[in-house]
Every structure is written in structure tokens, then in C-alpha cells.
Motif scaffolding. Structure first.
Motif, short mmCIF file in Angstrom:
data_model
loop_
_atom_site.label_atom_id
_atom_site.label_comp_id
_atom_site.label_asym_id
_atom_site.label_seq_id
_atom_site.Cartn_x
_atom_site.Cartn_y
_atom_site.Cartn_z
N LEU A 241 0.82 -0.92 -0.10
CA LEU A 241 -0.02 -0.08 0.29
C LEU A 241 1.05 0.83 0.02
O LEU A 241 1.67 1.59 0.78
CB LEU A 241 -1.01 0.06 1.23
N SER A 242 0.54 2.15 -0.69
CA SER A 242 1.26 3.79 -0.77
C SER A 242 0.39 4.57 0.04
O SER A 242 -0.12 4.22 0.75
CB SER A 242 0.93 4.42 -2.80
N LEU A 243 1.72 6.02 0.99
CA LEU A 243 0.63 6.32 1.56
C LEU A 243 0.22 7.15 1.26
O LEU A 243 -0.95 6.90 2.32
CB LEU A 243 2.57 7.47 1.96
N PRO A 244 -0.06 7.86 -0.43
CA PRO A 244 -1.57 8.37 -0.11
C PRO A 244 -2.90 7.46 -0.01
O PRO A 244 -3.78 8.40 0.23
CB PRO A 244 -1.59 8.67 -1.55
N THR A 245 -2.57 6.28 -1.19
CA THR A 245 -3.83 5.76 -0.92
C THR A 245 -4.05 4.75 0.43
O THR A 245 -5.65 5.00 0.97
CB THR A 245 -3.62 3.76 -1.89
N ALA A 246 -2.94 4.76 1.21
CA ALA A 246 -3.27 4.58 3.19
C ALA A 246 -4.38 5.46 3.29
O ALA A 246 -5.59 5.10 4.30
CB ALA A 246 -1.84 4.51 3.67
N VAL A 247 -3.46 6.79 3.95
CA VAL A 247 -4.32 8.13 3.65
C VAL A 247 -5.87 8.35 3.36
O VAL A 247 -6.16 7.90 4.21
CB VAL A 247 -3.73 9.24 3.18
N GLN A 248 -6.12 7.78 1.80
CA GLN A 248 -7.43 8.14 1.63
C GLN A 248 -8.02 6.78 2.45
O GLN A 248 -9.64 7.61 1.72
CB GLN A 248 -6.95 7.60 -0.01
N ARG A 249 -7.44 5.26 1.96
CA ARG A 249 -8.72 4.74 2.69
C ARG A 249 -8.56 4.18 4.11
O ARG A 249 -9.98 4.71 3.95
CB ARG A 249 -8.33 3.51 2.24
N HIS A 250 -7.66 4.90 4.80
CA HIS A 250 -7.93 4.44 6.52
C HIS A 250 -7.87 5.88 7.07
O HIS A 250 -7.87 5.90 8.63
CB HIS A 250 -6.95 3.99 6.85
N LEU A 251 -7.79 6.57 7.21
CA LEU A 251 -7.30 7.91 8.07
C LEU A 251 -8.72 8.12 8.87
O LEU A 251 -8.62 8.69 9.71
CB LEU A 251 -6.93 9.55 6.86
N GLU A 252 -9.87 8.57 7.96
CA GLU A 252 -10.62 8.45 8.69
C GLU A 252 -11.40 7.78 9.61
O GLU A 252 -11.81 8.26 11.47
CB GLU A 252 -12.22 8.64 7.82
N ASP A 253 -11.42 7.02 9.74
CA ASP A 253 -11.19 5.66 9.84
C ASP A 253 -9.98 5.72 11.67
O ASP A 253 -10.64 5.70 12.75
CB ASP A 253 -10.80 3.98 9.63
N LEU A 254 -8.41 6.10 11.03
CA LEU A 254 -7.87 6.12 12.53
C LEU A 254 -8.48 7.53 12.75
O LEU A 254 -8.20 7.74 14.39
CB LEU A 254 -6.66 7.04 11.60
N ARG A 255 -8.87 8.64 12.07
CA ARG A 255 -8.90 9.63 12.80
C ARG A 255 -10.71 9.08 14.36
O ARG A 255 -10.69 9.81 15.12
CB ARG A 255 -9.44 11.13 12.06
N THR A 256 -11.50 8.94 13.64
CA THR A 256 -12.78 8.08 14.58
C THR A 256 -11.67 7.77 16.07
O THR A 256 -12.38 7.85 16.99
CB THR A 256 -13.67 7.45 14.03
N ALA A 257 -11.00 6.25 15.42
CA ALA A 257 -11.16 5.77 17.07
C ALA A 257 -10.73 7.19 17.79
O ALA A 257 -9.91 6.54 19.02
CB ALA A 257 -9.49 5.49 16.15
N VAL A 258 -9.06 7.94 17.31
CA VAL A 258 -8.60 8.50 18.00
C VAL A 258 -9.46 9.72 18.92
O VAL A 258 -9.52 9.77 19.89
CB VAL A 258 -7.77 9.84 17.15
N ARG A 259 -10.66 9.94 18.08
CA ARG A 259 -11.52 11.22 18.80
C ARG A 259 -12.85 9.76 20.16
O ARG A 259 -13.14 10.51 20.85
CB ARG A 259 -13.08 11.61 17.79
N THR A 260 -13.13 9.01 19.19
CA THR A 260 -13.76 7.71 20.63
C THR A 260 -12.53 8.14 21.53
O THR A 260 -13.19 7.62 23.03
CB THR A 260 -13.31 6.10 19.73
N VAL A 261 -11.28 7.90 22.01
CA VAL A 261 -10.50 7.53 22.86
C VAL A 261 -11.05 8.66 23.77
O VAL A 261 -10.52 8.82 24.60
CB VAL A 261 -8.67 7.13 22.96
#
Length: 273
Positions: A241-261
Motif C-alpha cells: 500500500l502506498s502512503l497516499p492510498t493508505a491515507v485516502q482509505r484509512h485516515l478517517e478510521d484512524l481519526r474516528t478511533a482517536v476521537r473516540t478515545v
């Protein structure tokens, strides 16, 4: 207490014995508890599961250890990361159900980041071994370290950089370049997440040209009451997985996890100095 002519409840006594041991040692495996109490492991498992259901204990993913719940304590020390892990661990578990790549939560320790929990054991496609509990991560090269540096208060940033400048190893060379540090901080803040340094390959001291774990990572800070109490990353194999593709696919999942914590920590009244 006055004397009562009643029998004690043996099952309750065993449960209290287990909780007492956990309070004393802070973290223990099922085998550790068996050795300390002499209670058979099937019975211990029932006790621990019952205590978990009542919010008295929790289990860390990174090594399977059982710990007493910090949410029952009246006051948390801000340098004790276990309360953060207790809050974040189930969130990382939920994240691993949606993504194939692992995440790690780490906390700042003066001049390095310390990993406290990972969901790597639950991510099906990650063939690399999980980072052990207590692994030291380079503050300047890792995505987690850069997320901390970029979003911690300015006075705290200056104090950390002052410590890093005292180190003469090549791994800390960036701390000597004020302009480069400022660009890294500004870019990370503008983006809202951090990435690894180009020459960082996962080793604390050696560059990617010498040690390369084959991974790329992004990270975001966990902020409570204006402080960065830790960082959560997402890491994957660069070949897949390239960095741009990972950000496009998964950044919102990471952001949601951080906000939940962050939300759960505030609701529990944790993180106060």
C-alpha cells in the motif's frame, strides 16, 4: 468488624484474592495468577471474566496480561499511561475489525515514545511480529513521535527538543536543525496527521539504509485537556500500500478511533494532573 456466626463465601474469597494480587503486581498473566494464588486456571478464567463484566479488571491485547481497572481509582497520575491504554484498548480492538493493518498506541517518555498496546495480534494480514509492550520508539523519526512533537504545547516541545539536542547520535541530528523541525511541525499540524521521516525504518538508532522493517505509518495525537497524552498510529507494509492510498482509505478510521478515545477519557474524568 463484629463477629458473625456465618460461613464465608469461598468463591468470593478466591475472587478477592485475585483482585488483591492484581492490585499488588499491577499486571499478570493467567499463569502468573495461578502461581500466585494456587487457583486452577479454569476457575481463574471464570473469576477474571466475571470481574471484567463488572468493570474491575481488563485485559491488555499486546501481551494478554490482566490489570486492575484504573477507572475505579479516585485520581490518575498523568505519567501513568495504563489508564489511557485501558480506554484505548477496546477502541483498537474495534479498529482491527474494520482494517487489515495494525495500530499501536504509544506515550511520550521524556525523549522517546513508549509503545503500550497494539492490536497487531488481531490483524489478519499483518505477518510482522507485534511491537512488545515497553518498546522504545524514536521521537524524531517515527510517525507517533512526530505527532506528539507537532501537537504538544510549545513549551513542552521546546523542553523535549532541548533534551534531544544533548544526544550526539545520528538518530537525533534533526533536533539540531531548528528550521527543519519547524517545517516538520508546521506541515504535520496543517495535515492533521504525521508520517515517518524519510530515513526512518523502524529502528530507534539506525537509519532505513541499515535497518528497514518494510513499513510505513501515519499517526495522530490523543489530546485530553489540552495535553497530548499519547498517539495512535496505523502501520502497513509499503509493498502492499502506498502512503497516499493508505491515507485516502484509512485516515478517517484512524481519526474516528482517536476521537473516540478522547471522548471516553473525558467522560471518565481521566487525564487530569
Amino acid at each position: 468488624m463484629r463477629e458473625y456466626r456465618v460461613k464465608t463465601i469461598d468463591s468470593l474469597a478466591r475472587g478477592l484474592q485475585v483482585l488483591q494480587v492484581l492490585q499488588e503486581v499491577r499486571a499478570a498473566s493467567l499463569h502468573d495468577l495461578h502461581l500466585a494464588t494456587g487457583i486452577p486456571k479454569p476457575t481463574l478464567t471464570r473469576i477474571l471474566f466475571t470481574a471484567y463484566r463488572h468493570g474491575l479488571v481488563w485485559q491488555r491485547m499486546v501481551d494478554g496480561a490482566f490489570l486492575p481497572s484504573h477507572t475505579l481509582q479516585r485520581r490518575m497520575e498523568t505519567d501513568d499511561g495504563e489508564w489511557l491504554v485501558e480506554i484505548a484498548s477496546p477502541v483498537l480492538g474495534e479498529l482491527s475489525q474494520r482494517l487489515q493493518w495494525p495500530s499501536v498506541i504509544s506515550v511520550p517518555r521524556l525523549d522517546y515514545m513508549e509503545t503500550l498496546e497494539t492490536n497487531s495480534s488481531r490483524t489478519y494480514f499483518d505477518a510482522l511480529p507485534p511491537r512488545p509492550h515497553g518498546f522504545r520508539v524514536n521521537m524524531l523519526g517515527s510517525a507517533s513521535g512526530r505527532a506528539y512533537l507537532a501537537f504538544c504545547p510549545q513549551q513542552e516541545l521546546e523542553a523535549v527538543l532541548a533534551r534531544l539536542r544533548l544526544k550526539k547520535d545520528p538518530a537525533y541530528r534533526l533536533a539540531q536543525d531548528d528550521a527543519a523541525v519547524r517545517r516538520m511541525v508546521e506541515t504535520t499540524r496543517r495535515r492533521g496527521y504525521s508520517v515517518r521521516a524519510p530515513d526512518f525504518g523502524g529502528d530507534h538508532d539506525r537509519p532505513r539504509s541499515e535497518v528497514d522493517d518494510g513499513r510505513e505509518s501515519i499517526a495522530m495525537p490523543v489530546r485530553v485537556d489540552g495535553r497530548v497524552v499519547g498517539c495512535i498510529n496505523l502501520t502497513w507494509r509499503r509493498q502492499a500500500l502506498s502512503l497516499p492510498t493508505a491515507v485516502q482509505r484509512h485516515l478517517e478510521d484512524l481519526r474516528t478511533a482517536v476521537r473516540t478515545v478522547e471522548e471516553r477519557a473525558r467522560e471518565a474524568g481521566l487525564g487530569h494532573g
